[in-house]
Enzyme design. Sequence first.
Site, PDB file in Angstrom:
ATOM      1  N   CYS A 119      34.552  -2.639  50.038  1.00 13.98           N
ATOM      2  CA  CYS A 119      35.700  -1.725  49.927  1.00 13.98           C
ATOM      3  C   CYS A 119      36.971  -2.287  50.559  1.00 13.98           C
ATOM      4  CB  CYS A 119      35.368  -0.377  50.535  1.00 13.98           C
ATOM      5  SG  CYS A 119      33.901   0.328  49.812  1.00 13.98           S
ATOM      6  N   HIS A 252      41.781   3.082  52.193  1.00 15.21           N
ATOM      7  CA  HIS A 252      40.651   3.120  51.267  1.00 15.21           C
ATOM      8  C   HIS A 252      40.229   4.574  51.068  1.00 15.21           C
ATOM      9  CE1 HIS A 252      36.910   2.579  49.364  1.00 15.21           C
ATOM     10  NE2 HIS A 252      36.163   2.759  50.439  1.00 15.21           N
ATOM     11  N   ASN A 282      34.972   7.533  45.635  1.00 14.77           N
ATOM     12  CA  ASN A 282      35.161   6.235  46.287  1.00 14.77           C
ATOM     13  C   ASN A 282      34.936   5.144  45.233  1.00 14.77           C
ATOM     14  OD1 ASN A 282      34.845   3.854  47.698  1.00 14.77           O
ATOM     15  ND2 ASN A 282      33.570   4.722  49.303  1.00 14.77           N
TER      16      ASN A 282
HETATM   17  N1  ACO Z   1      24.498  17.763  49.013  1.00 15.36           N
HETATM   18  C1  ACO Z   1      23.956  18.697  49.839  1.00 15.36           C
HETATM   19  N2  ACO Z   1      23.464  18.407  51.048  1.00 15.36           N
HETATM   20  C2  ACO Z   1      23.505  17.140  51.446  1.00 15.36           C
HETATM   21  C3  ACO Z   1      24.045  16.108  50.631  1.00 15.36           C
HETATM   22  C4  ACO Z   1      24.550  16.477  49.389  1.00 15.36           C
HETATM   23  N3  ACO Z   1      25.090  15.583  48.531  1.00 15.36           N
HETATM   24  N4  ACO Z   1      23.961  14.945  51.299  1.00 15.36           N
HETATM   25  C5  ACO Z   1      23.391  15.212  52.491  1.00 15.36           C
HETATM   26  N5  ACO Z   1      23.117  16.532  52.577  1.00 15.36           N
HETATM   27  C6  ACO Z   1      22.503  17.261  53.690  1.00 15.36           C
HETATM   28  C7  ACO Z   1      21.626  16.374  54.531  1.00 15.36           C
HETATM   29  O1  ACO Z   1      20.308  16.277  53.993  1.00 15.36           O
HETATM   30  C8  ACO Z   1      21.623  17.109  55.854  1.00 15.36           C
HETATM   31  O2  ACO Z   1      20.728  18.188  55.750  1.00 15.36           O
HETATM   32  P1  ACO Z   1      19.815  18.606  57.028  1.00 15.36           P
HETATM   33  O3  ACO Z   1      20.801  18.991  58.103  1.00 15.36           O
HETATM   34  O4  ACO Z   1      19.004  19.726  56.505  1.00 15.36           O
HETATM   35  O5  ACO Z   1      19.056  17.372  57.367  1.00 15.36           O
HETATM   36  C9  ACO Z   1      23.044  17.694  55.924  1.00 15.36           C
HETATM   37  O6  ACO Z   1      23.539  17.690  54.564  1.00 15.36           O
HETATM   38  C10 ACO Z   1      23.974  16.901  56.795  1.00 15.36           C
HETATM   39  O7  ACO Z   1      23.841  15.515  56.469  1.00 15.36           O
HETATM   40  P2  ACO Z   1      24.663  14.428  57.232  1.00 15.36           P
HETATM   41  O8  ACO Z   1      24.308  13.077  56.697  1.00 15.36           O
HETATM   42  O9  ACO Z   1      24.545  14.658  58.705  1.00 15.36           O
HETATM   43  O10 ACO Z   1      26.139  14.817  56.768  1.00 15.36           O
HETATM   44  P3  ACO Z   1      27.499  14.289  57.298  1.00 15.36           P
HETATM   45  O11 ACO Z   1      28.306  15.403  57.816  1.00 15.36           O
HETATM   46  O12 ACO Z   1      27.345  13.063  58.157  1.00 15.36           O
HETATM   47  O13 ACO Z   1      28.207  13.818  55.947  1.00 15.36           O
HETATM   48  C11 ACO Z   1      28.704  11.845  54.703  1.00 15.36           C
HETATM   49  C12 ACO Z   1      27.615  12.786  55.177  1.00 15.36           C
HETATM   50  C13 ACO Z   1      29.644  12.611  53.797  1.00 15.36           C
HETATM   51  C14 ACO Z   1      28.058  10.714  53.941  1.00 15.36           C
HETATM   52  C15 ACO Z   1      29.479  11.330  55.938  1.00 15.36           C
HETATM   53  O14 ACO Z   1      28.593  10.798  56.893  1.00 15.36           O
HETATM   54  C16 ACO Z   1      30.483  10.279  55.560  1.00 15.36           C
HETATM   55  O15 ACO Z   1      31.414  10.550  54.864  1.00 15.36           O
HETATM   56  N6  ACO Z   1      30.308   9.047  56.041  1.00 15.36           N
HETATM   57  C17 ACO Z   1      31.170   7.958  55.688  1.00 15.36           C
HETATM   58  C18 ACO Z   1      30.734   7.468  54.367  1.00 15.36           C
HETATM   59  C19 ACO Z   1      31.763   6.643  53.718  1.00 15.36           C
HETATM   60  O16 ACO Z   1      32.923   6.984  53.723  1.00 15.36           O
HETATM   61  N7  ACO Z   1      31.305   5.551  53.151  1.00 15.36           N
HETATM   62  C20 ACO Z   1      32.092   4.689  52.455  1.00 15.36           C
HETATM   63  C21 ACO Z   1      32.972   3.842  53.373  1.00 15.36           C
HETATM   64  S1  ACO Z   1      32.864   2.173  53.086  1.00 15.36           S
HETATM   65  C22 ACO Z   1      32.729   2.061  51.486  1.00 15.36           C
HETATM   66  O17 ACO Z   1      33.522   2.636  50.824  1.00 15.36           O
HETATM   67  C23 ACO Z   1      31.588   1.339  50.839  1.00 15.36           C
END
Ligand code: ACO
Length: 325
Positions: A119, A252, A282
């Site tokens: 990215c 990004h 993304n």
């Molecule tokens: N729909 C519904 N529920 C979901 C989903 C979904 N798509 N995905 C995860 N959950 C659930 C999980 O199972 C978890 O449930 P639980 O509490 O019962 O176990 C709950 O939601 C919370 O999950 P977390 O992983 O803790 O959620 P978080 O608040 O961390 O958000 C996310 C996840 C959006 C991926 C976040 O961590 C994030 O944005 N991280 C950065 C990712 C990113 O930007 N990556 C790209 C950057 S670099 C590049 O571009 C390659």
Amino acid sequence: MTPFSRITGTGSYLPPRRVTNDDLARELAERGVETSDQWIVERTGIRARHFAAPDVGSSDLALHACRHALEAAGRSVGDVDLIIVATSTPDMIFPSSAAILQNKLGIAGCPAFDVQAVCSGFIYALTVADAMIKTGSARCALVVGAEVFSRILDFNDRTTCVLFGDGAGAVVLEASETPGILASDLHADGKHVGILCVPGSVSGGQVLGTPLLHMDGQAVFKLAVRVLEEAANATLAKAGKTAADIDWLIPHQANLRIMQGTARKLKLPAEKLVVTVHDHGNTSAASIPLALDVAVRGGQVRKGDMVMLEGVGGGFTWGAVLLTL
Ligand code: ACO
């Protein structure tokens, strides 16, 4: 040798199939994977993404984006003397998508190569093109970010498959007597390979390991907010500027919360943040030039504005480019 390089045209392209969160939730439900528009919007700001048809490659998306950028710059393909494509989803293992794109553009002879920094790829590619122009190796470069991330998504993993989309963005970067690109700052730290990767490989005609995206979302989130702030400040210092000089921040487009967090740390008002993640998801290396082009064509970002571009991605890689449009 020319003192500066400057963006003279921008272009972008999204494949026509737009998939809203509700569309995706319905498709995933058929596999027994549960998600919702509300969850995706609250955690990421994403409302829709575009997916390319199976027979469309990164170079096809790049071709459209490049034509639009050349038209905006008032240049023809015959003027191009360098092509750099940032992609992690190339058409083939080799040759590069840049070489394939060159042929599709109907030109030959100029150097063409891919940059793989996930990215952050467009920031890396722009920095390389800037250096090549400043040292006299090129005068008119096409710098492109193009991705078909839908090909490497695990649609059984709701924590990742809802985040990404396909698309391409391009700029024409030309030798100039006036700035232009003011400063850039690139970094990588390979000890974080495991938190964001597609660990598969091809060997002896077989795929070894998993050829699908794996991500530790929370680890990526924390690292991204920290390094984006550091890269922005380092780039400003190199250019002798402060955050108050920035007209537009184009990070990004991965997650609205990461982008807003970065703007807050730089004490930039929300109005200075260019956001397209809600519409594109993304798109990895394509996200920054796509957002830049949308903002330019929408009349938001104008000639003379000071723009901070910032990328962060797998590797881990990160970096920033400060420029006057
Ligand atoms: N729909 C519904 N529920 C979901 C989903 C979904 N798509 N995905 C995860 N959950 C659930 C999980 O199972 C978890 O449930 P639980 O509490 O019962 O176990 C709950 O939601 C919370 O999950 P977390 O992983 O803790 O959620 P978080 O608040 O961390 O958000 C996310 C996840 C959006 C991926 C976040 O961590 C994030 O944005 N991280 C950065 C990712 C990113 O930007 N990556 C790209 C950057 S670099 C590049 O571009 C390659």
